[in-house]
Each structure stands twice: as C-alpha cells, then as structure tokens.
Design a protein around this motif. Structure first.
Motif: not given
Length: 392
Positions: A66-86
């Motif tokens: 079971d899983y879900m993708f939680v909506d990510n509203t980052s302006k620059n999404p990605g795992s390369h920086h702190f604000f990539g997961m909002v």
C-alpha cells in the motif's frame, strides 16, 4: 487475535533497493504497512542529475504494498536539495492512517524534517539513513562542531534509528543517538534475483563477453555505476593502463554506466582495445553484466559513497570485489584476500599493486566465498528487524 500494528514509511520516491522489502513485509501480513512518497512527480520516472537522464526502472516498484504519492508543491521538485519535497498534506495523511510508528528515510528534505519534529512525543519516530563519518576531517574544527550540533538537534526527534553497517552506526553515535536506540537492519539487495537463474545469466554473460571482444581466459575488471568524480572511474582506468604496460596478459576493463565524466573517460581510453564501454544498463540486465566481469572495482573517495550497493550485487553474482577504504561497506563486506581487496582511496599505487597481483584462477573461489557471505545481508533481515521492533 492481536490487532496488527501499523507502520508508516516516508520516502521520497520508489527505489529499487526498498520497494522489494516493502512488498515482502506486506506479503508476510504481520504489519499493516503504508508508504508515503513525497516526490509525487516521480511516479513514472525520475530525473537523475548524476546520470544526466530520466530513469525508468524495468522492475515493478509499486506492486504488492500500500502506498500513496503525496502532492509535492515544490517549485523545484527533486531529491537534490532541501526544498525539493514540500508536501502540505503529508502530516494530515499520516495522521489519518493512525500509525503506531513512522519510519522516515532521510531528514534533509523540508517535509521529512517536519514529520520528525511534528510527531515527536506523539508517535514512535524511527529513522533510516546510511550516512557515515568517512571523508570527514580527523581534526575537530568549527565546521564539524556546527554539524554535530545541528545533527544532534535533528536526531533528538528520533526514538530509534535502523543502521545499515558499522560506519553508519559510528555516525549515529557521533551525533547523539544512544547505543540502545540503534537497531541493526543491514543494507541489502534482492539477492535471489541475482542468484538465479545462474545458468541463464552465465550463458548470456558469455555471449556478451564475446560481443565485447573478450576471450574466455581474459581477466575483466568491471566498473558499474555513475561516471562521477566521487566514484573515481578515471583512477581505475589509468591504473589499469599503467599496469598493462608491463603485463603480457593484459587486464581488460568494462565501464558500465554514464555521467559527467563519460567524455573524459572515453578520451583517456581512445585507441586502447583493452578498455570497453557499455553505457547505462537497467536493472534486469545487471545479473548478466556482473558476470561479464571477473571482479568488480568500486574505487570511490570521500563521504559520498555511503555504502556501495553495487558491491552487494556483485557478491550475489559470485564476483569478488576491489574497493577503496572510503567505500562505506568496506568494513562490513570486504574480507581482504577472502572475497576481495581494499586499497587507500588516494593511492593509485596501492590500486595498481592489487591489479598487478590479480590471478584469474584465484578469483572463482573468492567469488564463491563472496556469494555465500552476502546471503545474510538480505531483505528478510531488514523486515525481521523492523517487525520485531514494532512488536516489542
């Protein structure tokens, strides 16, 4: 019958090294598991900045749990920086699931850190990461002191941490997590997928070796991974070329992957028939690729190679390994002269000495030892560790 305990896992995106044990845990049906992925844009593919391409793995990563993708509203999404997961709704989604424990992968994203802080003293907060102290200066300086304080503050929000190996455990202890808060859950790959079917894999590897121009008697050193500075593929290529200057039976090399150093590597190898390149290979091909090589070399340096799961994979394919002392798994997985060799990451001379002394007839028993040794580093070990902790 006792009610099943609930476990929420927070992770950025589906990862080929995690999804199989999520599936295994769900199949065992002893825990009610739900995975919350915070990089919603990664549902179909991942933009890998080091490979320099979009990656869509050829293995099912979203089946059987079971899983879900939680909506990510980052302006620059990605795992390369702190604000990539909002993820504004992440905490409410976790609360709705009502978990008995929350296992967070990585603190270095805004939403993940927020989960650690919000659920402190409300729900059991667990953590999994594989950072080490490798590459850190031995001299205590202001930067290290500041880092210790920041990480100590972060890890005060954690009740338990699942460590992957010796270097990772030392890291957690250095940043304030107590020994009684540490649970062993080893880094692992899908061993069974690499073990079998051995005859088919070996047959395909033999065909590929021939296509690449390697003879059955050739000693082939394999590099598999991103062509990036921290992995030092240039060091390996140059060491092989230097050793071959005095060898009658030349060492062959196969570089599998892509990345920022690809052009410079191919320029270094121009005109050298002993060096071959194969490009990026997806997961289903890797059990064959490892068997093309006689031995795997991962010559990484610095803090970036926190583990090196390619070593697990090669060992599962009955291949010995060469690693630098700054590869995170070196302490745990490499038994010098039994299943591989360790050299100092900054010493091309040590690497050349290892290469000069390789004897192909000795590599097969080393590979057999490697395959037997890696069996205990399994997904089952991870699942057992987490389930037992949840039930205790």
């Amino acid at each position: 019958m006792a009610k099943k305990r609930k476990l929420a896992i927070v992770s950025t995106h589906p990862i080929q090294y995690n999804a199989p044990w999520f599936r295994l845990m769900s199949q065992r049906d002893e825990v009610d598991l739900k995975v919350f992925y915070t990089w919603s844009q990664s549902k179909d593919k991942v933009k890998d900045k080091n490979f320099g391409m979009d990656i869509k793995w050829d293995l099912p990563l979203l089946e059987g749990y079971d899983y879900m993708f939680v909506d990510n509203t980052s302006k620059n999404p990605g795992s390369h920086h702190f604000f990539g997961m909002v993820n504004p709704s992440l905490i409410s989604e976790i609360k709705a699931f009502k978990p008995d424990a929350i296992l967070v992968f990585g603190w270095n994203f805004k939403s993940h850190l927020k989960v650690l802080r919000y659920f402190r003293d409300k729900t059991a907060v667990w953590f999994r990461g594989d950072s080490t102290l490798i590459g850190e200066s031995q001299k205590i300086n202001f930067k290290i002191i500041l880092r210790r304080k920041i990480l100590g503050w972060i890890y005060r929000n954690v009740d338990l941490a699942f460590y992957v190996g010796a270097a990772n455990k030392a890291y957690f202890l250095a940043h304030g997590i107590k020994d009684n808060q540490l649970i062993y859950a080893p880094h692992a790959v899908d061993n069974e997928r690499f073990f079998e079917p051995q005859e088919f894999y070996q047959k395909e590897a033999t065909i590929l070796r021939k296509k690449l121009g390697f003879k059955p008697t050739d000693l082939v050193v394999l590099f598999a991974g991103k062509f990036e500075p921290k992995k030092q593929p240039e060091l390996l290529l140059k060491a092989i070329q230097n050793v071959n200057q005095t060898k009658t039976e030349k060492i062959k090399a196969l570089f599998v992957g892509t990345g920022v150093l690809e052009a410079s590597l191919k320029l270094m190898a121009q005109g050298d028939s002993n060096i071959q390149f194969l490009g990026f290979q997806n997961q289903q091909k890797m059990p064959i690729i490892y068997r093309v090589g006689s031995i795997l070399c991962l010559p990484s340096k610095g803090s970036g190679e926190t583990w090196g799961l390619a070593v697990n994979e090669a060992m599962a394919c009955a291949r010995p390994i060469i690693v630098s002392d700054e590869v995170g798994c070196s302490i745990d997985l490499v038994k010098d002269l039994k299943n591989g060799f360790i050299f100092k990451s900054d010493s091309k001379n040590e690497l050349e000495t290892v290469l000069e002394n390789l004897e192909i007839q000795k590599l097969k028993p080393m590979g057999a030892f490697a395959q037997d040794y890696i069996k205990s580093w399994s997904f089952l070990s991870i699942v057992d560790s987490i389930e037992n902790t949840l039930k205790s």
